[in-house]
Design an enzyme around this catalytic site. Structure first.
Site, PDB file in Angstrom:
ATOM      1  N   LYS A   1      -3.145   8.003  12.368  1.00 32.85           N
ATOM      2  CA  LYS A   1      -4.621   7.561  12.807  1.00 32.85           C
ATOM      3  C   LYS A   1      -5.308   8.758  13.185  1.00 32.85           C
ATOM      4  O   LYS A   1      -6.521   8.775  12.887  1.00 32.85           O
ATOM      5  CB  LYS A   1      -4.236   6.660  14.050  1.00 32.85           C
TER       6      LYS A   1
ATOM      7  N   MET B   1       1.076  -1.246  -0.048  1.00 31.45           N
ATOM      8  CA  MET B   1      -0.163  -0.077   0.097  1.00 31.45           C
ATOM      9  C   MET B   1       0.798   1.371   0.108  1.00 31.45           C
ATOM     10  O   MET B   1       0.495   2.156   0.080  1.00 31.45           O
ATOM     11  CB  MET B   1      -1.089  -0.007   1.159  1.00 31.45           C
TER      12      MET B   1
ATOM     13  N   THR C   1      -2.884  -9.439  19.005  1.00 29.07           N
ATOM     14  CA  THR C   1      -2.111  -9.931  17.603  1.00 29.07           C
ATOM     15  C   THR C   1      -0.888 -10.467  18.008  1.00 29.07           C
ATOM     16  O   THR C   1      -0.097  -9.734  18.821  1.00 29.07           O
ATOM     17  CB  THR C   1      -2.447  -8.968  16.620  1.00 29.07           C
TER      18      THR C   1
ATOM     19  N   TYR D   1       2.961   6.449  14.063  1.00 27.97           N
ATOM     20  CA  TYR D   1       1.634   5.785  14.140  1.00 27.97           C
ATOM     21  C   TYR D   1       0.617   6.560  14.431  1.00 27.97           C
ATOM     22  O   TYR D   1      -0.534   6.680  13.631  1.00 27.97           O
ATOM     23  CB  TYR D   1       1.739   4.633  15.103  1.00 27.97           C
TER      24      TYR D   1
ATOM     25  N   ASN E   1      -7.765  -1.741   7.142  1.00 32.19           N
ATOM     26  CA  ASN E   1      -7.254  -2.223   8.200  1.00 32.19           C
ATOM     27  C   ASN E   1      -5.753  -2.326   8.279  1.00 32.19           C
ATOM     28  O   ASN E   1      -5.364  -2.355   9.201  1.00 32.19           O
ATOM     29  CB  ASN E   1      -7.967  -3.685   8.430  1.00 32.19           C
ATOM     30  N   HIS E   2      -5.208  -2.276   7.097  1.00 30.65           N
ATOM     31  CA  HIS E   2      -3.740  -2.454   7.071  1.00 30.65           C
ATOM     32  C   HIS E   2      -2.799  -1.433   7.567  1.00 30.65           C
ATOM     33  O   HIS E   2      -3.269  -0.013   7.859  1.00 30.65           O
ATOM     34  CB  HIS E   2      -3.196  -2.777   5.738  1.00 30.65           C
ATOM     35  N   ILE E   3      -1.842  -1.457   8.207  1.00 32.23           N
ATOM     36  CA  ILE E   3      -0.870  -0.722   8.662  1.00 32.23           C
ATOM     37  C   ILE E   3       0.713  -0.991   8.230  1.00 32.23           C
ATOM     38  O   ILE E   3       1.112  -2.159   8.258  1.00 32.23           O
ATOM     39  CB  ILE E   3      -0.641  -0.435  10.237  1.00 32.23           C
TER      40      ILE E   3
ATOM     41  N   SER F   1      -7.611   3.548  16.181  1.00 29.45           N
ATOM     42  CA  SER F   1      -6.957   3.073  17.501  1.00 29.45           C
ATOM     43  C   SER F   1      -7.159   4.103  18.465  1.00 29.45           C
ATOM     44  O   SER F   1      -7.485   5.236  18.118  1.00 29.45           O
ATOM     45  CB  SER F   1      -5.232   3.144  17.380  1.00 29.45           C
TER      46      SER F   1
HETATM   47  N1  LIG Z   1      -3.041  -4.891  17.972  1.00 29.22           N
HETATM   48  C1  LIG Z   1      -3.185  -3.793  18.377  1.00 29.22           C
HETATM   49  O1  LIG Z   1      -3.358  -3.714  19.728  1.00 29.22           O
HETATM   50  C2  LIG Z   1      -4.187  -2.655  17.668  1.00 29.22           C
HETATM   51  C3  LIG Z   1      -4.521  -2.682  16.437  1.00 29.22           C
HETATM   52  N2  LIG Z   1      -5.021  -1.717  16.086  1.00 29.22           N
HETATM   53  C4  LIG Z   1      -5.469  -1.687  14.451  1.00 29.22           C
HETATM   54  O2  LIG Z   1      -5.772  -2.717  13.950  1.00 29.22           O
HETATM   55  C5  LIG Z   1      -5.309  -2.897  12.795  1.00 29.22           C
HETATM   56  C6  LIG Z   1      -4.501  -4.379  12.532  1.00 29.22           C
HETATM   57  O3  LIG Z   1      -3.749  -4.403  13.291  1.00 29.22           O
HETATM   58  P1  LIG Z   1      -3.043  -5.752  13.865  1.00 29.22           P
HETATM   59  O4  LIG Z   1      -3.731  -6.789  13.370  1.00 29.22           O
HETATM   60  O5  LIG Z   1      -2.518  -5.788  15.202  1.00 29.22           O
HETATM   61  O6  LIG Z   1      -1.728  -5.752  12.818  1.00 29.22           O
HETATM   62  P2  LIG Z   1      -0.944  -7.068  12.125  1.00 29.22           P
HETATM   63  O7  LIG Z   1       0.596  -6.377  12.052  1.00 29.22           O
HETATM   64  O8  LIG Z   1      -1.172  -8.185  12.766  1.00 29.22           O
HETATM   65  O9  LIG Z   1      -1.438  -6.829  10.501  1.00 29.22           O
HETATM   66  C7  LIG Z   1      -0.977  -5.849   9.745  1.00 29.22           C
HETATM   67  C8  LIG Z   1      -1.458  -5.988   8.186  1.00 29.22           C
HETATM   68  O10 LIG Z   1      -1.059  -5.233   7.490  1.00 29.22           O
HETATM   69  C9  LIG Z   1      -0.421  -5.590   6.397  1.00 29.22           C
HETATM   70  N3  LIG Z   1       0.811  -4.848   5.923  1.00 29.22           N
HETATM   71  C10 LIG Z   1       1.860  -4.310   6.475  1.00 29.22           C
HETATM   72  N4  LIG Z   1       2.421  -3.539   5.563  1.00 29.22           N
HETATM   73  C11 LIG Z   1       1.918  -3.355   4.684  1.00 29.22           C
HETATM   74  C12 LIG Z   1       1.974  -2.603   3.310  1.00 29.22           C
HETATM   75  N5  LIG Z   1       2.972  -1.745   3.324  1.00 29.22           N
HETATM   76  N6  LIG Z   1       1.249  -2.782   2.377  1.00 29.22           N
HETATM   77  C13 LIG Z   1       0.077  -3.565   2.708  1.00 29.22           C
HETATM   78  N7  LIG Z   1      -0.293  -4.248   3.798  1.00 29.22           N
HETATM   79  C14 LIG Z   1       0.645  -4.224   4.646  1.00 29.22           C
HETATM   80  C15 LIG Z   1       0.292  -6.865   6.890  1.00 29.22           C
HETATM   81  O11 LIG Z   1       0.594  -7.982   6.085  1.00 29.22           O
HETATM   82  P3  LIG Z   1       2.161  -8.056   5.365  1.00 29.22           P
HETATM   83  O12 LIG Z   1       3.117  -7.914   5.993  1.00 29.22           O
HETATM   84  O13 LIG Z   1       2.040  -9.527   4.749  1.00 29.22           O
HETATM   85  O14 LIG Z   1       1.931  -7.090   4.372  1.00 29.22           O
HETATM   86  C16 LIG Z   1      -0.816  -7.311   7.654  1.00 29.22           C
HETATM   87  O15 LIG Z   1      -1.761  -8.358   6.971  1.00 29.22           O
HETATM   88  C17 LIG Z   1      -4.483  -1.742  12.237  1.00 29.22           C
HETATM   89  O16 LIG Z   1      -4.978  -0.776  11.599  1.00 29.22           O
HETATM   90  C18 LIG Z   1      -4.079  -1.118  13.757  1.00 29.22           C
HETATM   91  O17 LIG Z   1      -3.664  -0.006  13.742  1.00 29.22           O
HETATM   92  C19 LIG Z   1      -5.494  -0.589  16.531  1.00 29.22           C
HETATM   93  C20 LIG Z   1      -5.448  -0.631  18.036  1.00 29.22           C
HETATM   94  C21 LIG Z   1      -4.581  -1.849  18.774  1.00 29.22           C
HETATM   95  C1  LIG Z   2      -1.169   0.853  25.428  1.00 29.21           C
HETATM   96  C2  LIG Z   2      -2.158   1.280  24.650  1.00 29.21           C
HETATM   97  C3  LIG Z   2      -3.404   1.655  25.319  1.00 29.21           C
HETATM   98  C4  LIG Z   2      -3.279   2.652  26.264  1.00 29.21           C
HETATM   99  C5  LIG Z   2      -4.535   2.773  27.120  1.00 29.21           C
HETATM  100  O1  LIG Z   2      -4.446   2.965  28.431  1.00 29.21           O
HETATM  101  O2  LIG Z   2      -5.707   2.382  26.685  1.00 29.21           O
HETATM  102  C6  LIG Z   2      -2.384   0.630  23.171  1.00 29.21           C
HETATM  103  C7  LIG Z   2      -3.401   1.328  22.542  1.00 29.21           C
HETATM  104  C8  LIG Z   2      -3.251   0.983  21.143  1.00 29.21           C
HETATM  105  C9  LIG Z   2      -1.975   0.219  20.935  1.00 29.21           C
HETATM  106  C10 LIG Z   2      -1.198   0.376  19.839  1.00 29.21           C
HETATM  107  C11 LIG Z   2      -1.808   0.055  18.289  1.00 29.21           C
HETATM  108  O3  LIG Z   2      -2.681   0.964  18.267  1.00 29.21           O
HETATM  109  C12 LIG Z   2      -1.461  -0.834  17.436  1.00 29.21           C
HETATM  110  C13 LIG Z   2       0.028  -0.717  17.199  1.00 29.21           C
HETATM  111  C14 LIG Z   2      -0.155  -2.071  16.218  1.00 29.21           C
HETATM  112  C15 LIG Z   2       1.181  -2.677  16.211  1.00 29.21           C
HETATM  113  O4  LIG Z   2       0.805  -4.190  15.868  1.00 29.21           O
HETATM  114  C16 LIG Z   2       1.799  -2.936  17.433  1.00 29.21           C
HETATM  115  C17 LIG Z   2       1.490  -2.174  18.573  1.00 29.21           C
HETATM  116  C18 LIG Z   2       0.927  -0.979  18.515  1.00 29.21           C
HETATM  117  C19 LIG Z   2       1.691   0.238  18.452  1.00 29.21           C
HETATM  118  C20 LIG Z   2      -0.230  -0.684  19.763  1.00 29.21           C
HETATM  119  C21 LIG Z   2       0.628  -0.419  21.148  1.00 29.21           C
HETATM  120  C22 LIG Z   2      -0.429  -0.590  22.206  1.00 29.21           C
HETATM  121  C23 LIG Z   2      -1.348   0.620  22.211  1.00 29.21           C
HETATM  122  C24 LIG Z   2      -0.705   2.082  22.084  1.00 29.21           C
END
Ligand SMILES: NC(=O)C1=CN([C@@H]2O[C@H](COP(=O)(O)OP(=O)(O)OC[C@H]3O[C@@H](n4cnc5c(N)ncnc54)[C@H](OP(=O)(O)O)[C@@H]3O)[C@@H](O)[C@H]2O)C=CC1
Ligand SMILES: C[C@H](CCC(=O)O)[C@H]1CC[C@H]2[C@@H]3C(=O)C[C@@H]4C[C@H](O)CC[C@]4(C)[C@H]3CC[C@]12C
Length: 352
Positions: free
Chosen positions: A244, A150, A277, A240, A176-178, A227
């Site tokens: 967001k 992306m 995750t 990050y 949803n990706h990051i 987030s």
């Molecule tokens: N886990 C958490 O604690 C929290 C998560 N979130 C949000 O939830 C969502 C999902 O997070 P989470 O499931 O933890 O993340 P993951 O790291 O598990 O998944 C991220 C996904 O994005 C893909 N990705 C990474 N880089 C790229 C790129 N350059 N282009 C396209 N795709 C890409 C990865 O696949 P690949 O590497 O194969 O490309 C993977 O499928 C995010 O938006 C995150 O901000 C919000 C708050 C807390």
């Molecule tokens: C610790 C934070 C919560 C604080 C609270 O008191 O509520 C977490 C809330 C959001 C988290 C981050 C996030 O948004 C996702 C990122 C995704 C990545 O996969 C790795 C970690 C994150 C930076 C994640 C870290 C914890 C929070 C900041």
């Protein structure tokens, strides 16, 4: 109550309290008695889903046809394959980005169980293939993938065009990706902030613009995964968090324009707390004190929120809504509470 769903002539009604309040999370219908404010002798009854308060349009129509809770069953309908089969998302055409792992992968599995047509995307083809195979096994109407990054906005458009070619339209776009970043103090690298903005924000805007014509036709849904760090400034996540917050500005403003322009496409911004995750656990465990919430339940709440056309989803509710309430009314208290959550003795900068 969504009184707009009642026929026009029944809107000017007074609601009497339900016979008994149900506990939060308890499934089923509540019967509400409605009396006309002009003529209190005019009484009708309406059945309302006790979980989401969406009303059935008339007393003769069961609530099961009006909301997703009845269609899915209890909150963890994920464990109930039969419930998924009757879902409102059966046959719907959905894109899920970042679906090779984490929350995105779990959303793909829920949608598969619901019988949706799914197009998933991420960079790693091998992982995407496995998720598609599992989606097919779980009952997806069809499951496809397209691999790419992306950080390439042309690729972002291609994903939408692939959905158009495969499905002939689109009902739900789940963004949803990051991209990769670091969990640590801001290192002054503004180029990284710019690069991350491209992946976490500009690609979301690009896909939205490309998908809008199809979503207008289907009266569809845009679901944006953000987030708590996209609503509240938290330490160690400067690049990050920046991306967001940008999503909130863009999509909250766009939602208002849709209302003014009578564009019937919903925008749901998902405010998510710490989820279990692999990537999040690897990055923050030891530093963050609070327990991580389950990704399967988080994924289902996001899909439900999109389907119900909610403005925002808060998951977990207490971990997001309470800090948000404090944010504007007691920012110093919130700041102290948040900082207590971080054990900096265990902190080491990590790549995410
Ligand atoms: N886990 C958490 O604690 C929290 C998560 N979130 C949000 O939830 C969502 C999902 O997070 P989470 O499931 O933890 O993340 P993951 O790291 O598990 O998944 C991220 C996904 O994005 C893909 N990705 C990474 N880089 C790229 C790129 N350059 N282009 C396209 N795709 C890409 C990865 O696949 P690949 O590497 O194969 O490309 C993977 O499928 C995010 O938006 C995150 O901000 C919000 C708050 C807390
Ligand atoms: C610790 C934070 C919560 C604080 C609270 O008191 O509520 C977490 C809330 C959001 C988290 C981050 C996030 O948004 C996702 C990122 C995704 C990545 O996969 C790795 C970690 C994150 C930076 C994640 C870290 C914890 C929070 C900041």
């Amino acid at each position: 109550l969504h009184l707009r769903r009642l026929p026009l002539q029944q809107r000017d009604l007074l609601l009497s309290p339900p016979p008994r309040q149900r506990a939060e999370g308890e499934e089923g219908e509540v019967t509400w008695v409605l009396r006309s404010s002009q003529d209190p002798s005019t009484v009708m009854q309406t059945r309302v889903c006790s979980l989401c308060c969406v009303s059935s349009a008339s007393s003769s129509q069961p609530a099961a046809s009006c909301c997703m809770h009845s269609a899915l069953g209890p909150p963890l309908a994920a464990q109930d394959p039969a419930g998924h089969q009757n879902s409102m998302l059966k046959g719907k055409r959905v894109i899920v980005t970042g679906a090779s792992s984490g929350i995105g992968e779990q959303m793909a599995y829920h949608l598969a169980k619901m019988g949706s047509h799914i197009l998933i995307t991420a960079r790693t083809e091998e992982k995407l293939k496995k998720v598609v195979a599992q989606c097919t096994h779980l009952g997806a109407a069809s499951a496809h993938y397209i691999a790419g990054s992306m950080d390439n906005l042309t690729f972002a458009k291609q994903v939408v065009h692939k959905a158009e070619n495969l499905f002939g339209g689109l009902d739900m776009l789940i963004l949803n990706h990051i991209g990769h970043t670091y969990f640590g103090y801001f290192d002054g690298n503004v180029d990284h902030v710019r690069d991350l903005l491209k992946i976490n924000f500009l690609s979301y805007a690009t896909m939205t613009v490309a998908a809008l014509p199809m979503l207008k036709i289907s009266n569809g849904n845009i679901v944006v995964v953000s987030s708590v760090a996209g609503k509240i400034g938290l330490p160690l996540t400067v690049p990050y968090s920046t991306t967001k917050f940008a999503l909130d500005g863009f999509f909250s403003s766009l939602r208002m324009e849709f209302i003014q322009q009578k564009t019937n496409v919903s925008i749901t911004l998902c405010i998510i707390s710490y989820i279990d995750t692999d990537s999040a656990l690897k990055t923050v465990s030891g530093v963050i004190q609070q327990p991580a919430a389950p990704k399967e339940e988080c994924a289902l709440e996001i899909i439900k929120g999109g389907f119900l056309r909610k403005r925002e989803v808060y998951y977990q509710y207490h971990a997001t809504k309470i800090p948000l309430l404090l944010r504007d009314w007691a920012p110093e208290i919130l700041q102290s509470l948040l900082l207590m959550n971080y054990n900096m003795d265990n902190f080491q900068r990590k790549e995410v």
